[in-house]
Structure formats: C-alpha cells, structure tokens
Design a protein around this motif. Structure first.
Motif, PDB file in Angstrom:
ATOM      1  N   GLU A 187       7.773   8.408 -10.868  1.00 63.26           N
ATOM      2  CA  GLU A 187       6.953   8.867 -11.992  1.00 63.26           C
ATOM      3  C   GLU A 187       7.010  10.384 -12.121  1.00 63.26           C
ATOM      4  N   ARG A 188       7.056  11.076 -10.995  1.00 60.60           N
ATOM      5  CA  ARG A 188       7.186  12.532 -11.022  1.00 60.60           C
ATOM      6  C   ARG A 188       8.534  12.939 -11.612  1.00 60.60           C
ATOM      7  N   GLY A 238       0.785  -1.228   0.000  1.00 59.02           N
ATOM      8  CA  GLY A 238       0.000   0.000   0.000  1.00 59.02           C
ATOM      9  C   GLY A 238       0.815   1.274   0.000  1.00 59.02           C
ATOM     10  N   ASN A 239       2.147   1.179  -0.002  1.00 58.45           N
ATOM     11  CA  ASN A 239       2.996   2.373   0.028  1.00 58.45           C
ATOM     12  C   ASN A 239       3.440   2.732  -1.397  1.00 58.45           C
ATOM     13  N   PHE A 240       2.732   3.678  -2.029  1.00 59.34           N
ATOM     14  CA  PHE A 240       3.030   4.066  -3.403  1.00 59.34           C
ATOM     15  C   PHE A 240       3.977   5.268  -3.484  1.00 59.34           C
ATOM     16  N   THR A 241       4.473   5.736  -2.356  1.00 55.31           N
ATOM     17  CA  THR A 241       5.305   6.952  -2.353  1.00 55.31           C
ATOM     18  C   THR A 241       6.557   6.836  -3.230  1.00 55.31           C
ATOM     19  N   PRO A 242       7.352   5.762  -3.113  1.00 56.06           N
ATOM     20  CA  PRO A 242       8.543   5.659  -3.967  1.00 56.06           C
ATOM     21  C   PRO A 242       8.198   5.644  -5.456  1.00 56.06           C
ATOM     22  N   LYS A 289      12.122   1.954 -11.495  1.00 49.92           N
ATOM     23  CA  LYS A 289      10.672   1.779 -11.538  1.00 49.92           C
ATOM     24  C   LYS A 289      10.317   0.356 -11.967  1.00 49.92           C
ATOM     25  N   LEU A 290      11.057  -0.172 -12.939  1.00 48.34           N
ATOM     26  CA  LEU A 290      10.809  -1.531 -13.407  1.00 48.34           C
ATOM     27  C   LEU A 290      11.046  -2.553 -12.305  1.00 48.34           C
ATOM     28  N   GLU A 291      12.027  -2.271 -11.450  1.00 54.11           N
ATOM     29  CA  GLU A 291      12.290  -3.183 -10.335  1.00 54.11           C
ATOM     30  C   GLU A 291      11.081  -3.294  -9.416  1.00 54.11           C
ATOM     31  N   ILE A 292      10.303  -2.202  -9.358  1.00 49.73           N
ATOM     32  CA  ILE A 292       9.131  -2.187  -8.480  1.00 49.73           C
ATOM     33  C   ILE A 292       7.918  -2.810  -9.163  1.00 49.73           C
ATOM     34  N   VAL A 293       7.686  -2.452 -10.422  1.00 49.06           N
ATOM     35  CA  VAL A 293       6.435  -2.840 -11.072  1.00 49.06           C
ATOM     36  C   VAL A 293       6.540  -4.124 -11.891  1.00 49.06           C
ATOM     37  N   SER A 294       7.755  -4.542 -12.229  1.00 50.59           N
ATOM     38  CA  SER A 294       7.896  -5.719 -13.099  1.00 50.59           C
ATOM     39  C   SER A 294       7.654  -7.013 -12.332  1.00 50.59           C
TER      40      SER A 294
END
Length: 335
Positions: free
Chosen positions: A56-57, A47-51, A294-299
């Motif tokens: 993305e910013r 649930g922590n989307f801060t990183p 980012k890919l490390e997080i979402v992939s």
C-alpha cells in the motif's frame, strides 16, 4: 411442573451457539462473494500485515509520482507549443525580410518591417506564456513573467542605437545589447531567474528537467532578428534605402539562424517528453504488478466462498428443521 435439567440447558446453549456461528459464517461468505475480498484478513495473514502495508505504501508512492508525471507532461507540452508557435513566426518573417531587401523599395520594406514589428509582439507574448500559473521560461522564478514588453524592448534598442548612421553600426549596437553577461538584455529585458527550474520527480531514479529560459541564446537571437527587422518601421536610417535593405537582409539571415536554434530547443524538450513517457510506462507497470500482488493477499476465493455459503445455508436449514421437529414432540405420541 416442568423443569429443565443441566443437560437440557447445555444442549440448548450448544445448539444456540452453533446457530449463531452458522449465521456468522453466512454473513462472512456472503460479504466475500459480494466484495471479492477476504472478510477475515487478519486471520488469513496470521496477524502479519507488514507485506500488505508495504504494498500500500508503494502504491501511494507511485500515485504521487504519477501526479508529478502529469504535471511534467502538461509543462512540457505547453513549452513545446510555445516553441512551435515561435518557430512558425520566425519562419514566416525571415523570407519576406530578405525578399524586401532585394526589391530595394521603400514602401515594401516599410510594410515588411511593420509586419516584423507585429511578429515581435506575438513572440514576446508567447515567451511570457504561463501554464498552470507558472511561467514557462523564467527558470526557478516561475511566478515572474520572464520578459518585459516589446515596447520596452524597442525603447531600449532605440537608446542603444542612438547616433548610428549605418546598418553595420546598428547591427553592432544591437549585438552588444543582446550579448550575454555584458549586454543590457539580462537587466533591462529578462526578468526571470538565472537558475533553472527544479525538475519534476518521475520515480525513485528519474527527474524531468526543463532548463530552457528566455535568456537562452536561441531566444536572444530570435528577438534580435525581429528587432533588426522592425527598426526600419521605427524610423531607422531614414531615406537611405541601401542601408535599410542591408539591415533587412541581415535581419532575415539572423532569423534563419535563430530558427535552427529554436529547433534545437524544441528537440531538447522532446527528449524530456520521451523520458516522461518512458517513466510513466514503468510506473504503470509497477503499479499493476503491485496491485496484482495485493489482490493475491486480500482477494477471496469466490468459488470456495460460494461452496461454503451453500454448506452453511444447508446446515442452518437443517438446524431449524430439527429444532422445529423437537419442539412439536408430545409425550402422548409415544404412549
């Protein structure tokens, strides 16, 4: 009459729940394999989307900077093209002016002067170039054409040299007309801004600045040399070959001097081009690093998803097999 007990219903519902969960797992793992992204990102991030939001910013900011870099590249290359064109015109005009002065021939000087007058047209046109709807040499007034026409310039000069009877008098009058601050060039010829154009923001720390305008001394000297060389064809010093030759000689020498100043302007633009290129490389590197993070997080782990997909398929097939067998059971088979 057949009836279902509470235990039977519980078993049915539990089996249905297990089947539905397995189907959901199949969809999840299939989606991860197809997209390469985690299907339940919120769960993997607790649930922590801060990183992720920060990354993305950062990517949006870099994209904005890259648009500024692209604009700066286009502006700089356009300006460099103009300066290169003008330098070529100046070099082509200087030598013939000096050579014609040594011949001391009226026809030769007249022809060379007329060619110089045509070159003046080309140079004024070049300095009035626009790129992407913006004037290159008007400073902050990018919607204003920087220079009046060459016809206006020659008309103003004719007024300024009225009554002059020697080459020195004409040269003095023309020098005074082009002088920064006290001359008429800033009011009668240059229509741009005295303030430089705002810079192109390249990243958080760097800006590309192009402060060269058509009021620059190099531009003045270029136009001045061409004006002096064009005056003979405009009727200056009629019949006095020696004074005309002196005027042509001075014009050629002035253009050689202006050529060095134009090269200096070109080198200043070149320095900004190098700065833009370096900033673009840094932006690209930061963009790549951020996208990797980012890919490390979402992939999704494709191998792990494929393994779980196979397990879910096997589990679902087993459930259907067991259900099918149970539904075919008959009491007579056991009596």
């Amino acid at each position: 009459m057949n009836s279902l007990t509470i235990g039977d219903l519980s078993t049915v519902f539990r089996r249905m729940s297990l089947v539905n969960q397995t189907k959901t797992n199949l969809e999840t793992y299939s989606m991860e394999i197809a997209s390469g992204r985690k299907a339940e990102l919120s769960k993997s991030l607790s649930g922590n989307f801060t990183p992720l939001a920060s990354m993305e910013r950062t990517l949006r900011t870099i994209e904005s900077y890259q648009r500024g870099v692209d604009d700066a590249v286009f502006f700089a290359s356009s300006m460099q093209n103009v300066l290169g064109s003008v330098a070529g015109h100046v070099d082509d005009a200087a030598a013939p002016l000096i050579n014609s002065a040594t011949y001391n021939n009226s026809a030769t000087m007249e022809i060379t002067s007329a060619e110089t007058r045509a070159t003046l047209d080309s140079v004024v046109y070049a300095f009035n170039t626009r790129a992407g709807g913006r004037a290159l040499f008007s400073g902050a007034a990018t919607q204003t054409t920087p220079l009046q026409s060459s016809e206006t310039l020659m008309a103003e000069i004719q007024t300024a040299i009225a009554g002059a009877t020697t080459a020195d008098e004409i040269i003095t009058a023309v020098d005074a007309w082009f002088a920064p601050g006290s001359g008429s060039y800033d009011t009668a010829m240059y229509k741009g801004s005295a303030s430089p154009k705002s810079g192109f923001v390249l990243n958080d720390y760097e800006t590309a600045n192009f402060d060269t305008t058509a009021s620059n001394q190099g531009v003045r000297d270029t136009l001045k040399g061409l004006v002096l060389g064009a005056l003979v064809s405009e009727g200056a010093l009629p019949g006095d070959l020696s004074e005309q030759a002196k005027l042509m000689q001075t014009a050629g020498e002035r253009l050689y001097g202006a050529s060095g100043k134009m090269q200096l302007l070109s080198s200043r633009v070149g320095a900004q081009e190098a700065k833009i290129e370096a900033a673009s490389v840094r932006n690209t590197a930061e963009q790549y690093a951020t996208e990797r993070a980012k890919l490390e997080i979402v992939s999704a782990d494709i191998y792990d998803s494929a393994t779980k997909l196979t397990q879910a398929e096997t589990q679902l097939e087993m459930m259907y097999t067991i259900t099918a067998r149970l539904s075919n059971l008959k009491l007579s088979d056991y009596i």
